[in-house]
Motif scaffolding. Sequence first.
Motif, PDB file in Angstrom:
ATOM      1  N   ARG A   7       0.817  -1.147   0.042  1.00  0.00           N
ATOM      2  CA  ARG A   7       0.042   0.082   0.144  1.00  0.00           C
ATOM      3  C   ARG A   7       0.925   1.179   0.023  1.00  0.00           C
ATOM      4  NH1 ARG A   7      -5.245   0.635   1.442  1.00  0.00           N
ATOM      5  NH2 ARG A   7      -5.084  -1.496   2.448  1.00  0.00           N
ATOM      6  N   ASP A   8       2.029   1.152   0.907  1.00  0.00           N
ATOM      7  CA  ASP A   8       2.837   2.552   0.700  1.00  0.00           C
ATOM      8  C   ASP A   8       3.546   2.692  -0.484  1.00  0.00           C
ATOM      9  OD1 ASP A   8       2.031   2.810   3.506  1.00  0.00           O
ATOM     10  OD2 ASP A   8       3.681   1.917   4.314  1.00  0.00           O
ATOM     11  N   PHE A   9       4.054   1.624  -1.139  1.00  0.00           N
ATOM     12  CA  PHE A   9       4.458   1.665  -2.400  1.00  0.00           C
ATOM     13  C   PHE A   9       3.422   2.440  -3.508  1.00  0.00           C
ATOM     14  CE2 PHE A   9       4.334  -0.297  -6.837  1.00  0.00           C
ATOM     15  CZ  PHE A   9       5.712   0.077  -7.412  1.00  0.00           C
ATOM     16  N   TYR A  10       2.172   2.035  -3.479  1.00  0.00           N
ATOM     17  CA  TYR A  10       1.215   2.618  -4.141  1.00  0.00           C
ATOM     18  C   TYR A  10       0.866   3.965  -4.011  1.00  0.00           C
ATOM     19  CZ  TYR A  10       0.513  -1.789  -6.870  1.00  0.00           C
ATOM     20  OH  TYR A  10       0.625  -2.975  -7.429  1.00  0.00           O
ATOM     21  N   LYS A  11       0.895   4.225  -2.577  1.00  0.00           N
ATOM     22  CA  LYS A  11       0.527   5.578  -2.021  1.00  0.00           C
ATOM     23  C   LYS A  11       1.897   6.443  -2.483  1.00  0.00           C
ATOM     24  CE  LYS A  11      -0.784   8.058   2.063  1.00  0.00           C
ATOM     25  NZ  LYS A  11      -1.274   7.990   3.520  1.00  0.00           N
ATOM     26  N   TYR A  12       2.825   5.990  -2.439  1.00  0.00           N
ATOM     27  CA  TYR A  12       4.035   6.877  -2.728  1.00  0.00           C
ATOM     28  C   TYR A  12       4.047   7.466  -4.304  1.00  0.00           C
ATOM     29  CZ  TYR A  12       8.875   8.439  -4.100  1.00  0.00           C
ATOM     30  OH  TYR A  12      10.000   8.953  -4.274  1.00  0.00           O
ATOM     31  N   TYR A  13       3.775   6.384  -5.172  1.00  0.00           N
ATOM     32  CA  TYR A  13       3.769   6.730  -6.470  1.00  0.00           C
ATOM     33  C   TYR A  13       2.552   7.439  -6.981  1.00  0.00           C
ATOM     34  CZ  TYR A  13       8.081   4.276  -8.012  1.00  0.00           C
ATOM     35  OH  TYR A  13       9.516   4.111  -8.000  1.00  0.00           O
ATOM     36  N   SER A  14       1.360   7.146  -6.226  1.00  0.00           N
ATOM     37  CA  SER A  14       0.268   8.066  -6.624  1.00  0.00           C
ATOM     38  C   SER A  14       0.506   9.597  -6.575  1.00  0.00           C
ATOM     39  CB  SER A  14      -0.957   7.755  -5.533  1.00  0.00           C
ATOM     40  OG  SER A  14      -0.393   8.081  -4.276  1.00  0.00           O
ATOM     41  N   ASN A  15       1.692   9.965  -5.933  1.00  0.00           N
ATOM     42  CA  ASN A  15       2.243  11.386  -5.845  1.00  0.00           C
ATOM     43  C   ASN A  15       3.192  11.747  -6.946  1.00  0.00           C
ATOM     44  OD1 ASN A  15       1.152  12.680  -2.791  1.00  0.00           O
ATOM     45  ND2 ASN A  15       1.637  10.753  -2.593  1.00  0.00           N
ATOM     46  N   VAL A  16       3.410  10.716  -7.736  1.00  0.00           N
ATOM     47  CA  VAL A  16       4.526  10.817  -8.910  1.00  0.00           C
ATOM     48  C   VAL A  16       3.814  10.657 -10.132  1.00  0.00           C
ATOM     49  CG1 VAL A  16       6.548  10.120  -9.894  1.00  0.00           C
ATOM     50  CG2 VAL A  16       6.350   9.845  -7.345  1.00  0.00           C
ATOM     51  N   MET A  17       2.842   9.786 -10.196  1.00  0.00           N
ATOM     52  CA  MET A  17       2.292   9.476 -11.608  1.00  0.00           C
ATOM     53  C   MET A  17       0.960   9.285 -11.240  1.00  0.00           C
ATOM     54  SD  MET A  17       2.381   9.020 -14.871  1.00  0.00           S
ATOM     55  CE  MET A  17       3.999   8.882 -15.093  1.00  0.00           C
ATOM     56  N   GLU A  18      -0.198   9.773 -12.021  1.00  0.00           N
ATOM     57  CA  GLU A  18      -1.583   9.505 -11.898  1.00  0.00           C
ATOM     58  C   GLU A  18      -1.856   8.103 -12.750  1.00  0.00           C
ATOM     59  OE1 GLU A  18      -0.423  11.096 -15.497  1.00  0.00           O
ATOM     60  OE2 GLU A  18      -0.212  12.209 -13.515  1.00  0.00           O
ATOM     61  N   PRO A  19      -2.653   7.356 -12.473  1.00  0.00           N
ATOM     62  CA  PRO A  19      -3.114   5.949 -13.066  1.00  0.00           C
ATOM     63  C   PRO A  19      -3.561   6.381 -14.545  1.00  0.00           C
ATOM     64  CG  PRO A  19      -4.721   6.546 -11.444  1.00  0.00           C
ATOM     65  CD  PRO A  19      -3.581   7.507 -11.164  1.00  0.00           C
ATOM     66  N   TRP A  20      -3.096   5.664 -15.395  1.00  0.00           N
ATOM     67  CA  TRP A  20      -3.536   5.572 -16.794  1.00  0.00           C
ATOM     68  C   TRP A  20      -4.956   4.428 -16.757  1.00  0.00           C
ATOM     69  CZ3 TRP A  20      -1.167   7.554 -21.365  1.00  0.00           C
ATOM     70  CH2 TRP A  20      -0.152   8.411 -20.983  1.00  0.00           C
ATOM     71  N   ASP A  21      -5.882   4.913 -16.760  1.00  0.00           N
ATOM     72  CA  ASP A  21      -7.270   3.985 -16.559  1.00  0.00           C
ATOM     73  C   ASP A  21      -7.663   3.550 -17.761  1.00  0.00           C
ATOM     74  OD1 ASP A  21      -7.194   3.452 -13.778  1.00  0.00           O
ATOM     75  OD2 ASP A  21      -8.276   5.307 -13.483  1.00  0.00           O
ATOM     76  N   GLY A  22      -8.106   2.357 -18.091  1.00  0.00           N
ATOM     77  CA  GLY A  22      -8.562   2.114 -19.406  1.00  0.00           C
ATOM     78  C   GLY A  22     -10.166   2.006 -19.542  1.00  0.00           C
ATOM     79  N   PRO A  23     -10.785   1.127 -19.683  1.00  0.00           N
ATOM     80  CA  PRO A  23     -10.446  -0.504 -19.545  1.00  0.00           C
ATOM     81  C   PRO A  23      -9.358  -0.783 -20.584  1.00  0.00           C
ATOM     82  CG  PRO A  23     -12.480  -0.263 -20.641  1.00  0.00           C
ATOM     83  CD  PRO A  23     -12.028   1.309 -20.260  1.00  0.00           C
ATOM     84  N   ALA A  24      -8.223  -1.662 -20.122  1.00  0.00           N
ATOM     85  CA  ALA A  24      -7.343  -1.962 -20.862  1.00  0.00           C
ATOM     86  C   ALA A  24      -6.516  -3.114 -20.656  1.00  0.00           C
ATOM     87  CB  ALA A  24      -6.414  -0.839 -21.284  1.00  0.00           C
ATOM     88  N   MET A  25      -6.036  -3.841 -21.496  1.00  0.00           N
ATOM     89  CA  MET A  25      -5.195  -4.931 -21.091  1.00  0.00           C
ATOM     90  C   MET A  25      -3.779  -4.566 -21.939  1.00  0.00           C
ATOM     91  SD  MET A  25      -3.342  -7.769 -22.342  1.00  0.00           S
ATOM     92  CE  MET A  25      -4.239  -8.731 -23.393  1.00  0.00           C
ATOM     93  N   ILE A  26      -2.587  -4.216 -21.234  1.00  0.00           N
ATOM     94  CA  ILE A  26      -1.319  -3.909 -21.865  1.00  0.00           C
ATOM     95  C   ILE A  26      -0.418  -5.258 -21.890  1.00  0.00           C
ATOM     96  CG2 ILE A  26       0.332  -2.191 -22.070  1.00  0.00           C
ATOM     97  CD1 ILE A  26      -1.885  -0.173 -21.168  1.00  0.00           C
ATOM     98  N   ALA A  27       0.417  -5.356 -23.108  1.00  0.00           N
ATOM     99  CA  ALA A  27       1.403  -6.189 -22.966  1.00  0.00           C
ATOM    100  C   ALA A  27       2.585  -5.489 -23.080  1.00  0.00           C
ATOM    101  CB  ALA A  27       1.395  -7.097 -24.145  1.00  0.00           C
ATOM    102  N   PHE A  28       3.749  -6.013 -22.645  1.00  0.00           N
ATOM    103  CA  PHE A  28       5.100  -5.052 -22.555  1.00  0.00           C
ATOM    104  C   PHE A  28       6.367  -5.990 -22.498  1.00  0.00           C
ATOM    105  CE2 PHE A  28       3.830  -6.067 -18.280  1.00  0.00           C
ATOM    106  CZ  PHE A  28       5.234  -6.756 -17.692  1.00  0.00           C
ATOM    107  N   THR A  29       7.476  -5.749 -23.190  1.00  0.00           N
ATOM    108  CA  THR A  29       8.497  -6.516 -23.347  1.00  0.00           C
ATOM    109  C   THR A  29       9.823  -5.436 -23.352  1.00  0.00           C
ATOM    110  OG1 THR A  29       9.775  -8.305 -24.151  1.00  0.00           O
ATOM    111  CG2 THR A  29       8.282  -6.698 -25.798  1.00  0.00           C
ATOM    112  N   ASN A  30      10.916  -5.958 -23.182  1.00  0.00           N
ATOM    113  CA  ASN A  30      12.104  -5.163 -23.409  1.00  0.00           C
ATOM    114  C   ASN A  30      13.110  -6.091 -24.109  1.00  0.00           C
ATOM    115  OD1 ASN A  30      13.013  -6.572 -21.036  1.00  0.00           O
ATOM    116  ND2 ASN A  30      13.598  -4.979 -20.075  1.00  0.00           N
TER     117      ASN A  30
END
Length: 292
Positions: free
Chosen positions: A87-110
């Motif tokens: 919860r603290d992890f998400y709370k900290y980053y909620s002050n850094v970046m607002e959520p990108w809300d869908g509805p969406a399923m997103i795939a990722f790779t590097n």
Amino acid sequence: HNGEINTLKGNANWMAARESVIVSPKLGPERTQQMLPVIDKSQSDSGSYDNVLEFLYHGSNRSLAECMLMMIPEPWQNDGVISEKRRDFYKYYSNVMEPWDGPAMIAFTNGDVIGATLDRNGLRPSRYYIVDKDGSGKPDEVILSSEVGCLQEVISTDTIIERGRLRPGQIFMVDLNAGKIVRDDELKSQIESNAPYSEWVSKMVPLDEIVRTSPPLSEEARERRATNRLLTAHGYTTEAMDTILTPMGAYGKEALGSMGNDAPLACLSLKPRLLYEYFKQLFAQVTNPPID
């Protein structure tokens, strides 16, 4: 991705607002400025999301999965079973970046990892099969898709070790270098342990705490704030107060001023305007000042 980013305009505006102060620790101030603006406005919602994700990943020391969790958190605020550390992890980053809300399923790779996540609304299907084709008992193929059922004709059910679906805010990742599947809880536990998020959150000062401990406003200050809210609600600007209303109240007549008016026509303005500003008085365009 499958779906759409319904908060795209707000996400793009907040990202643009940060650009005046943003500095990448890996790139330095000069190279960071060369990468701005972060979002290419000609891109789709998928492209805009990808712009920000690449900027966060290549411009910081965060892992790809951590960047994904920053942008698409799980619904943590009212979750009664989530750990305090997470919860603290998400709370900290909620002050850094607002959520990108869908509805969406997103795939990722590097190239080193590949995975997918479902946004916190969870309104898009995201199913997966873990397949053992050679009968060794170990997974050698992972298939994840919104329409994974269409592969039932080419995948023997005897080879499927596990099948499942992503829940809202859940992430699924395969580490290609290690040759292993990294589950949601394992991955998030690793990421939330990378920094002292609980310590950082404990030092945050909530706005309501500032209001509660601030000295009370005087009656005069409260009345002034109420008046300012009413003036704003009815469209009175500082210029109108200073150049029109104040002289009328002080001298009982309209103030003299230039006949020029460079304000955009209400019908062409990009800002909200009052109803009466859409109408103009028709009069002779002369150059004589009012004193004549």
